[in-house]
Design an enzyme around this catalytic site. Structure first.
Site, PDB file in Angstrom:
ATOM      1  N   HIS A   1       0.350  -6.538 -11.660  1.00 22.47           N
ATOM      2  CA  HIS A   1       0.922  -6.228 -10.351  1.00 22.47           C
ATOM      3  C   HIS A   1       0.718  -7.371  -9.361  1.00 22.47           C
ATOM      4  O   HIS A   1       1.609  -7.683  -8.575  1.00 22.47           O
ATOM      5  CB  HIS A   1       0.255  -4.951  -9.834  1.00 22.47           C
ATOM      6  CG  HIS A   1       0.905  -4.354  -8.636  1.00 22.47           C
ATOM      7  ND1 HIS A   1       2.176  -3.808  -8.671  1.00 22.47           N
ATOM      8  CD2 HIS A   1       0.464  -4.181  -7.357  1.00 22.47           C
ATOM      9  CE1 HIS A   1       2.479  -3.334  -7.475  1.00 22.47           C
ATOM     10  NE2 HIS A   1       1.464  -3.551  -6.659  1.00 22.47           N
TER      11      HIS A   1
ATOM     12  N   GLY B   1       0.828  -1.211   0.000  1.00 30.58           N
ATOM     13  CA  GLY B   1       0.000   0.000   0.000  1.00 30.58           C
ATOM     14  C   GLY B   1       0.861   1.260   0.000  1.00 30.58           C
ATOM     15  O   GLY B   1       1.156   1.802  -1.043  1.00 30.58           O
TER      16      GLY B   1
ATOM     17  N   ASP C   1       2.659  -4.962 -15.494  1.00 33.93           N
ATOM     18  CA  ASP C   1       2.403  -3.983 -14.425  1.00 33.93           C
ATOM     19  C   ASP C   1       3.167  -2.700 -14.746  1.00 33.93           C
ATOM     20  O   ASP C   1       4.378  -2.736 -14.969  1.00 33.93           O
ATOM     21  CB  ASP C   1       2.883  -4.561 -13.086  1.00 33.93           C
ATOM     22  CG  ASP C   1       2.799  -3.563 -11.935  1.00 33.93           C
ATOM     23  OD1 ASP C   1       1.959  -2.638 -12.005  1.00 33.93           O
ATOM     24  OD2 ASP C   1       3.565  -3.722 -10.963  1.00 33.93           O
TER      25      ASP C   1
ATOM     26  N   SER D   1       4.459  -5.428  -3.863  1.00 33.00           N
ATOM     27  CA  SER D   1       4.252  -3.986  -3.920  1.00 33.00           C
ATOM     28  C   SER D   1       5.017  -3.281  -2.794  1.00 33.00           C
ATOM     29  O   SER D   1       6.216  -3.482  -2.653  1.00 33.00           O
ATOM     30  CB  SER D   1       2.746  -3.682  -3.876  1.00 33.00           C
ATOM     31  OG  SER D   1       2.489  -2.354  -4.253  1.00 33.00           O
ATOM     32  N   TYR D   2       4.328  -2.466  -1.969  1.00 28.92           N
ATOM     33  CA  TYR D   2       5.047  -1.782  -0.895  1.00 28.92           C
ATOM     34  C   TYR D   2       5.547  -2.755   0.183  1.00 28.92           C
ATOM     35  O   TYR D   2       6.399  -2.393   0.992  1.00 28.92           O
ATOM     36  CB  TYR D   2       4.190  -0.683  -0.259  1.00 28.92           C
ATOM     37  CG  TYR D   2       5.016   0.282   0.569  1.00 28.92           C
ATOM     38  CD1 TYR D   2       5.778   1.271  -0.052  1.00 28.92           C
ATOM     39  CD2 TYR D   2       5.081   0.175   1.957  1.00 28.92           C
ATOM     40  CE1 TYR D   2       6.572   2.128   0.682  1.00 28.92           C
ATOM     41  CE2 TYR D   2       5.872   1.035   2.709  1.00 28.92           C
ATOM     42  CZ  TYR D   2       6.614   2.012   2.062  1.00 28.92           C
ATOM     43  OH  TYR D   2       7.409   2.857   2.794  1.00 28.92           O
TER      44      TYR D   2
END
Length: 456
Positions: free
Chosen positions: A431, A86, A379, A182-183
């Protein structure tokens, strides 16, 4: 909640001489008997509940453990912790419900169907909603939601693990891995570093940490942005002039926050990209029409059951159902906001975020831990080019040069093996790689666990 001590509870009035450990009582309390709408006879055990990570502030993190099926011997399988990024996005809503968990949510938001490529077929999988304020995880101290950051997220996750292993002592000393996307490209190595440093010099550590796996991972600001702009340009998403402007205006190697000129260039780029799904540039966006899912089935034959871009909406319906929350032992304090896939507050007030986690990679590579990095190649948010630039910056020795890997005679992606790190690409995946290419992601995870190269 989440006791770090041990004692035995005796119930002679029920069964003469029978004693129960507190951990087994807590486990039984957390056992999920059945989720609303789930298929019958799933063949595996599930647990969920809260572990308090800070008593004074009242911070408690929500977890969901999905064990391997009884037929596959869960007691001999490793344990995998999955984290979404996030910052502020739910591992339950994304990792579990869309990607690697055993269930998918139907479009009615009330019923579930099985994912044949669930990772709990290979390992016991633990999903954690982190930090507090994400999903069902909460804090009784409101300011906690406005000053979350990398360091506290990692420290709370470590505290969670220590207390969780007390509740589930059968997992102590079991092979343990951490994965995310991701994060979580920050969360995973940062938590890995804490576990490694505390374990160093300890014989037979409780958290028997073996390595980590990250996908489409935020890694290094400078290389991530250089690689992202290049991806946009080479995939025809932006003009030549905008690409040059981004390269000039956005100096993410030195600035903490993008300049106004950079923000303007990013706005131009977004307008040029148009109404696409940046997380999966060749698939449609969610437009609330059932025809979209039907059309995708023909246009994107590589996608199992046809990728549905509206899956996040189904999760928000399902996880807000009162009967679902009761089955999960969730929302026991009456959180004053609905469950969301990504929280509105947590990600907008992020306190600390280092520009690079590459120094952590260097430390953990030197320690001999297993490190795999994978990337879906459609992505445009954290694209393959960004990942390749970041890995290149580590200046690792190549063991096996770039080669195609296969599934049933078809190229599934490409891989390169470095001394201390393996890079894998997954063709046609966005992603969330296991969402778009579930079978290929399953093969990838199996190879990671077996520590074998991707199949040629």
């Amino acid at each position: 909640m989440g006791h770090s001590f041990f004692f035995v509870l005796c119930l002679p009035f029920l069964f003469l001489g029978t004693c129960y450990s507190l951990s087994s009582v807590e486990q039984e309390r957390d056992r999920i008997k059945e989720l609303p709408g789930q298929p019958v006879n799933v063949g595996f055990s599930q647990y969920s509940g809260y572990v308090t990570v800070n008593q004074q502030a009242g911070r408690a993190l929500f977890y969901w453990l999905i064990e391997a099926p009884a037929s596959r011997g869960p007691e001999s399988r490793p344990l995998l912790l999955w984290l979404n990024g996030g910052p502020g996005c739910s591992s339950v809503g994304y990792g579990a419900a869309e990607e690697i968990g055993p269930f998918r949510i139907n479009s009615d938001g009330k019923t579930l169907f099985l994912n044949p490529y669930a990772w709990n077929n290979l390992a016991n999988v633990l999903f954690l909603e982190s930090p507090a304020g994400v999903g069902f995880s909460y804090s009784n101290t409101t300011s906690d939601l406005y000053n979350a950051g990398d360091q506290r997220t990692a420290e709370d996750a470590y505290t969670f693990l220590i207390k969780w292993f007390e509740r589930f002592p059968q997992y102590k000393h079991r092979d343990f891995y951490i994965a995310g996307e991701s994060y979580a490209g920050h969360y995973v190595p940062q938590l890995s570093q804490i576990v490694y440093q505390i374990n160093r010099g300890v014989d037979n550590p409780v958290i028997n940490f073996k390595g980590f796996l990250v996908g489409n991972a935020v890694t290094d600001d400078y290389h991530d942005y250089i690689g992202t702009f290049e991806y946009w340009w080479t995939h025809g998403l932006i003009s030549d002039s905008t690409y040059k402007l981004l390269r000039l205006a956005c100096d993410f190697g030195s600035a903490t926050h993008p300049s106004s000129v950079c923000m303007k260039a990013l706005s131009i780029a977004q307008a040029e990209e148009g109404n696409i799904d940046p997380y999966s540039i060749y698939t449609g966006t969610c437009n609330d029409t059932s025809s979209l899912q039907r059309n995708l089935r023909g246009h994107y034959p590589w996608m199992s059951r046809a990728y549905d871009p509206c899956t996040e909406r189904y999760s928000e319906v399902y996880f807000n159902l009162p009967e679902v929350q009761r089955a999960f032992h969730a929302n026991i304090t009456g959180i004053p906001y609905p469950w969301k896939g990504c929280g509105d507050i947590v990600g907008n007030y992020w306190a600390d975020s280092p520009k690079s986690v590459l120094p952590i990679y260097q430390e953990l590579i030197s320690a001999g831990l297993r490190i795999w990095v994978y990337s879906g190649d459609t992505d445009s948010v954290v694209p393959l080019t960004a990942t390749r630039y970041s890995i290149d910056a580590l200046k690792l020795t190549t063991i096996t040069n770039w080669y195609p890997w296969y599934d049933n005679g078809k190229v599934g992606g490409w891989s390169q093996v470095y001394k201390g790190l393996t890079l894998v690409t997954v063709t046609g995946a966005g992603h969330e790689v296991p969402l778009h290419r579930p079978r290929l992601a399953y093969i990838l995870f199996r190879s990671f666990l077996e520590n074998k190269p991707m199949p040629r």
